[in-house]
Design an enzyme around this catalytic site. Structure first.
Site, PDB file in Angstrom:
ATOM      1  N   VAL A  34      45.675  37.810  45.298  1.00  0.00           N
ATOM      2  CA  VAL A  34      46.061  37.439  46.658  1.00  0.00           C
ATOM      3  C   VAL A  34      45.920  35.937  46.852  1.00  0.00           C
ATOM      4  O   VAL A  34      46.790  35.285  47.443  1.00  0.00           O
ATOM      5  CB  VAL A  34      45.209  38.199  47.699  1.00  0.00           C
ATOM      6  CG1 VAL A  34      45.512  37.696  49.105  1.00  0.00           C
ATOM      7  CG2 VAL A  34      45.479  39.695  47.611  1.00  0.00           C
ATOM      8  N   PRO A  54      34.120  31.490  41.845  1.00  0.00           N
ATOM      9  CA  PRO A  54      33.516  31.472  40.510  1.00  0.00           C
ATOM     10  C   PRO A  54      34.599  31.582  39.431  1.00  0.00           C
ATOM     11  O   PRO A  54      35.572  32.318  39.589  1.00  0.00           O
ATOM     12  CB  PRO A  54      32.616  32.717  40.508  1.00  0.00           C
ATOM     13  CG  PRO A  54      32.318  32.955  41.957  1.00  0.00           C
ATOM     14  CD  PRO A  54      33.582  32.567  42.681  1.00  0.00           C
ATOM     15  N   GLY A  57      36.109  34.938  37.971  1.00  0.00           N
ATOM     16  CA  GLY A  57      36.950  35.817  38.774  1.00  0.00           C
ATOM     17  C   GLY A  57      38.354  35.273  38.999  1.00  0.00           C
ATOM     18  O   GLY A  57      39.088  35.783  39.859  1.00  0.00           O
ATOM     19  N   ASP A 119      43.774  40.995  54.484  1.00  0.00           N
ATOM     20  CA  ASP A 119      43.673  42.445  54.716  1.00  0.00           C
ATOM     21  C   ASP A 119      42.781  42.819  55.889  1.00  0.00           C
ATOM     22  O   ASP A 119      42.393  43.983  56.026  1.00  0.00           O
ATOM     23  CB  ASP A 119      43.169  43.166  53.452  1.00  0.00           C
ATOM     24  CG  ASP A 119      44.164  43.053  52.303  1.00  0.00           C
ATOM     25  OD1 ASP A 119      45.379  43.012  52.575  1.00  0.00           O
ATOM     26  OD2 ASP A 119      43.715  43.001  51.147  1.00  0.00           O
TER      27      ASP A 119
END
Length: 256
Positions: A34, A54, A57, A119
């Protein structure tokens, strides 16, 4: 009682705007898929993107942006002090931790920074829609959070009906407008400039606009003062009566 002269109010919508973020600092928190989409949208709008996430990720596309130096990257978790920079005009979060996202949202509200929490519609000052892009042309379809997939379907259907050269035609119109502002500057010329440009867009076909070259623009602009819009063939032939030609000075002359 409703007045048929005026449109009815349809509540529940959003104010759809083209937000100019060129050279403005935008903070993105999160480095997943996203976030990759958000970053691309921001870079396409020439924003200065600051990314906090980080490294373990990171989405491959996000890592690519970092490697290319397209974003300012901080390999860490978000901290409240990251919002202390007064140059930050917008914040977008795309992390899997709802509690952390809500904390960021509340901090943004305290600092009056516009934010989008992915979201979580109630924690968004603005939404993203499904966008079609063709050069300077951008068309956004929004369902106001009711059906993102439907927005994508509607956007594709709209895009399929557009001429393949519409973006190029719009770019040529933009170049013509810039030339017109040079030849007819001043706020008092504004209404006439708008009216004349509208005539050009209506009377010239998309194919003509795409084919228009720089020299054609200069010839076409000769019709501004007499408020005429010659066709592309008239512009190129110079043989039709009433065609105006620029005499090379700051004034205008008419060749009969």
């Amino acid at each position: 009682m409703a007045d048929e002269r005026f449109p009815e109010i349809q509540g529940g919508g959003s104010l759809i705007l083209a937000w100019q973020v060129r050279n403005k600092k935008v903070l993105v928190v999160g480095g997943g898929e996203v976030a990759a989409g958000r970053i691309l949208n921001l870079l396409n709008a020439d924003a200065k993107v600051v990314l906090i996430s980080p490294r373990d990720g990171l989405n491959p596309e996000v890592a690519h942006r970092i490697e290319r130096g397209q974003v300012t990257y901080h390999d860490k978790l978000f901290e409240p002090s990251d919002l202390d920079d007064p140059a930050i005009t917008m914040v977008m979060t795309a992390v899997d931790d709802p509690e952390a996202s809500t904390r960021i949202w509340k901090l943004c509200k305290e600092k009056r920074i516009a934010a989008n929490i992915a979201d979580v519609p109630p924690e968004c000052d603005f939404y993203f829609g499904s966008v079609h892009r063709d050069g300077p042309l951008q068309i956004m379809v929004s369902t106001n959070g009711n059906g993102p997939k439907m927005a994508n379907i509607v956007r594709r259907r709209i895009a399929a009906t557009l001429p393949p050269n519409i973006g190029e035609a719009i770019a040529k119109v933009g170049a013509l407008r810039k030339k017109l502002r040079v030849l007819a500057p001043g706020d008092e010329q504004g209404p006439k400039r708008m009216k004349w440009m509208s005539k050009v867009c209506v009377q010239w076909s998309l194919e003509d606009l795409c084919e228009m070259e720089d020299v054609d623009m200069n010839e076409l602009l000769q019709g501004y003062v007499p408020d005429q819009v010659p066709s592309l063939s008239q512009v190129r032939s110079g043989e039709e009566p009433g065609v105006w030609q620029f005499d090379g000075s700051y004034g205008w002359s008419c060749v009969i």
